[in-house]
Design a protein around this motif. Structure first.
Motif, PDB file in Angstrom:
ATOM      1  N   PHE A  34       0.841  -1.197   0.000  1.00  0.00           N
ATOM      2  CA  PHE A  34       0.000   0.000   0.000  1.00  0.00           C
ATOM      3  C   PHE A  34       0.879   1.251   0.000  1.00  0.00           C
ATOM      4  O   PHE A  34       1.983   1.245   0.545  1.00  0.00           O
ATOM      5  N   TYR A  36       0.252   5.336   1.149  1.00  0.00           N
ATOM      6  CA  TYR A  36      -0.611   6.342   1.758  1.00  0.00           C
ATOM      7  C   TYR A  36       0.110   7.686   1.697  1.00  0.00           C
ATOM      8  O   TYR A  36       1.338   7.750   1.707  1.00  0.00           O
ATOM      9  N   ARG A  42      -3.243  16.349   8.815  1.00  0.00           N
ATOM     10  CA  ARG A  42      -4.330  15.508   8.304  1.00  0.00           C
ATOM     11  C   ARG A  42      -4.003  14.045   8.563  1.00  0.00           C
ATOM     12  O   ARG A  42      -2.863  13.658   8.785  1.00  0.00           O
ATOM     13  N   GLY A  43      -5.038  13.211   8.503  1.00  0.00           N
ATOM     14  CA  GLY A  43      -4.806  11.778   8.602  1.00  0.00           C
ATOM     15  C   GLY A  43      -4.240  11.225   7.306  1.00  0.00           C
ATOM     16  O   GLY A  43      -4.052  11.953   6.329  1.00  0.00           O
ATOM     17  N   LEU A  44      -3.959   9.947   7.287  1.00  0.00           N
ATOM     18  CA  LEU A  44      -3.418   9.311   6.096  1.00  0.00           C
ATOM     19  C   LEU A  44      -4.522   9.056   5.080  1.00  0.00           C
ATOM     20  O   LEU A  44      -5.633   8.655   5.430  1.00  0.00           O
ATOM     21  N   ARG A  94       1.496  -5.825   4.245  1.00  0.00           N
ATOM     22  CA  ARG A  94       0.943  -6.852   5.104  1.00  0.00           C
ATOM     23  C   ARG A  94       1.287  -8.199   4.485  1.00  0.00           C
ATOM     24  O   ARG A  94       1.099  -8.408   3.296  1.00  0.00           O
TER      25      ARG A  94
ATOM     26  N   TYR B  33      -8.296  -0.401  13.866  1.00  0.00           N
ATOM     27  CA  TYR B  33      -6.881  -0.411  14.227  1.00  0.00           C
ATOM     28  C   TYR B  33      -6.544   0.890  14.952  1.00  0.00           C
ATOM     29  O   TYR B  33      -7.056   1.957  14.613  1.00  0.00           O
ATOM     30  N   LEU B  91      -3.566   7.566  15.789  1.00  0.00           N
ATOM     31  CA  LEU B  91      -4.404   7.417  14.608  1.00  0.00           C
ATOM     32  C   LEU B  91      -5.253   6.162  14.712  1.00  0.00           C
ATOM     33  O   LEU B  91      -4.762   5.103  15.125  1.00  0.00           O
ATOM     34  N   ASN B 104      -9.367  -4.507   1.634  1.00  0.00           N
ATOM     35  CA  ASN B 104      -8.937  -4.285   2.998  1.00  0.00           C
ATOM     36  C   ASN B 104      -7.979  -3.120   3.161  1.00  0.00           C
ATOM     37  O   ASN B 104      -7.152  -3.123   4.043  1.00  0.00           O
ATOM     38  N   GLU B 105      -8.088  -2.111   2.278  1.00  0.00           N
ATOM     39  CA  GLU B 105      -7.317  -0.920   2.580  1.00  0.00           C
ATOM     40  C   GLU B 105      -7.925  -0.246   3.801  1.00  0.00           C
ATOM     41  O   GLU B 105      -9.138  -0.332   4.040  1.00  0.00           O
ATOM     42  N   GLN B 106      -7.086   0.381   4.584  1.00  0.00           N
ATOM     43  CA  GLN B 106      -7.526   0.998   5.816  1.00  0.00           C
ATOM     44  C   GLN B 106      -7.802   2.475   5.577  1.00  0.00           C
ATOM     45  O   GLN B 106      -7.071   3.158   4.872  1.00  0.00           O
ATOM     46  N   PHE B 107      -8.857   2.942   6.184  1.00  0.00           N
ATOM     47  CA  PHE B 107      -9.239   4.346   6.105  1.00  0.00           C
ATOM     48  C   PHE B 107      -8.936   4.977   7.460  1.00  0.00           C
ATOM     49  O   PHE B 107      -9.416   4.501   8.494  1.00  0.00           O
ATOM     50  N   PHE B 108      -8.176   6.043   7.424  1.00  0.00           N
ATOM     51  CA  PHE B 108      -7.672   6.643   8.649  1.00  0.00           C
ATOM     52  C   PHE B 108      -8.474   7.864   9.067  1.00  0.00           C
ATOM     53  O   PHE B 108      -8.950   8.643   8.238  1.00  0.00           O
ATOM     54  N   GLY B 109      -8.564   8.034  10.373  1.00  0.00           N
ATOM     55  CA  GLY B 109      -9.106   9.259  10.930  1.00  0.00           C
ATOM     56  C   GLY B 109      -8.038  10.336  10.973  1.00  0.00           C
ATOM     57  O   GLY B 109      -6.874  10.087  10.662  1.00  0.00           O
ATOM     58  N   PRO B 110      -8.415  11.556  11.373  1.00  0.00           N
ATOM     59  CA  PRO B 110      -7.477  12.681  11.394  1.00  0.00           C
ATOM     60  C   PRO B 110      -6.483  12.615  12.548  1.00  0.00           C
ATOM     61  O   PRO B 110      -5.501  13.360  12.555  1.00  0.00           O
TER      62      PRO B 110
END
Lengths: 114, 117
Positions: A34, A36, A42-44, A94, B33, B91, B104-110
């Motif tokens: 991946f 990012y 900001r978040g990722l 992963r 996570y 995070l 299954n890509e992860q989406f992140f918060g700020p």
């Protein structure tokens, strides 16, 4: 165990030039890979991923990455950089055979100079 | 649609106090996570929740750190007796599935920026 290396802390490129941000990985099984991007305060944000299939993966904002199994690399590329691409980029892996969580590289700060 | 939200966005506390950080994942995401990002560092995995399974706590740095996920949705990360080295951005991320499927890509918060004085 799984690990990721981003050998460059900082990459500078002139606007309009091609850019490459390097990433190499180590896993015991097959990798999910991946990229990012993180803008200041900001978040990722997810850019792209390699799961299986074509080695060249295209993602958001014109970015692409090439999976090279023999070199265990997944370098991020863009043909023509924009000033707005300046941000912190993270590669992550992963191991499909084991862990659920991502292991991230230490990040590469990309600066595109006008 | 709403993304991952975290609160507070910033938290300043005194050494020795307890803090609670909250994460609201994307609706329908079964995996959640927590990561920690220290200044100039990459992301360090802390803990992972998947559905009703026992969480993977292998990344928690000490027993002062704990996390809960109630009802398979909201999660709280608690740090007891905070130390200055706990200062970081925490995070939270969620994903559709915790298994090795393709989506299954992860989406992140700020993130929550924690400063321990």
């Amino acid at each position: 165990a799984q690990s990721v290396a981003q050998p460059e802390d900082q990459v500078n490129v002139a606007e309009g030039n091609p850019l490459t941000v390097k990433c190499t990985y180590s896993v015991s099984g097959n990798p999910y890979l991946f990229w990012y991007v993180q803008y200041p305060n900001r978040g990722l944000q997810f850019l792209l991923k390699y799961i299986t299939g074509d080695n060249l993966v295209k993602g958001s904002y014109g970015f692409e990455a090439e999976f090279n199994k023999s070199q265990t690399s997944f370098h991020l590329k863009k043909p023509s950089a924009l000033v707005s691409d300046s941000a912190l980029y993270f590669c992550a892996v992963r191991d499909t055979g084991s862990a659920r969580q991502l292991t991230f590289g230490s990040g590469t700060q990309l600066t595109v100079l006008p | 649609g709403a993304g991952v939200s975290q609160s507070p966005s910033n938290k300043v506390t005194e050494k020795g106090k307890d803090v609670e950080l909250r994460c609201d994942p994307i609706s329908g995401h079964t995996a959640l996570y927590w990561y920690r990002q220290s200044l100039g560092q990459g992301l360090e995995f802390l803990i992972y929740f998947q559905g009703n399974s026992a969480p993977d706590k292998s990344g928690l740095p000490s027993d002062r750190f704990s996390a809960e996920r109630t009802g398979g949705s909201v999660s709280t990360l608690t740090i007891q007796r905070t130390q200055q080295e706990d200062s970081a951005v925490y995070l939270c991320a969620s994903s559709l599935a915790g298994t090795s499927g393709a989506n299954n890509e992860q989406f992140f918060g700020p993130g929550t920026r924690l400063t321990v004085l």
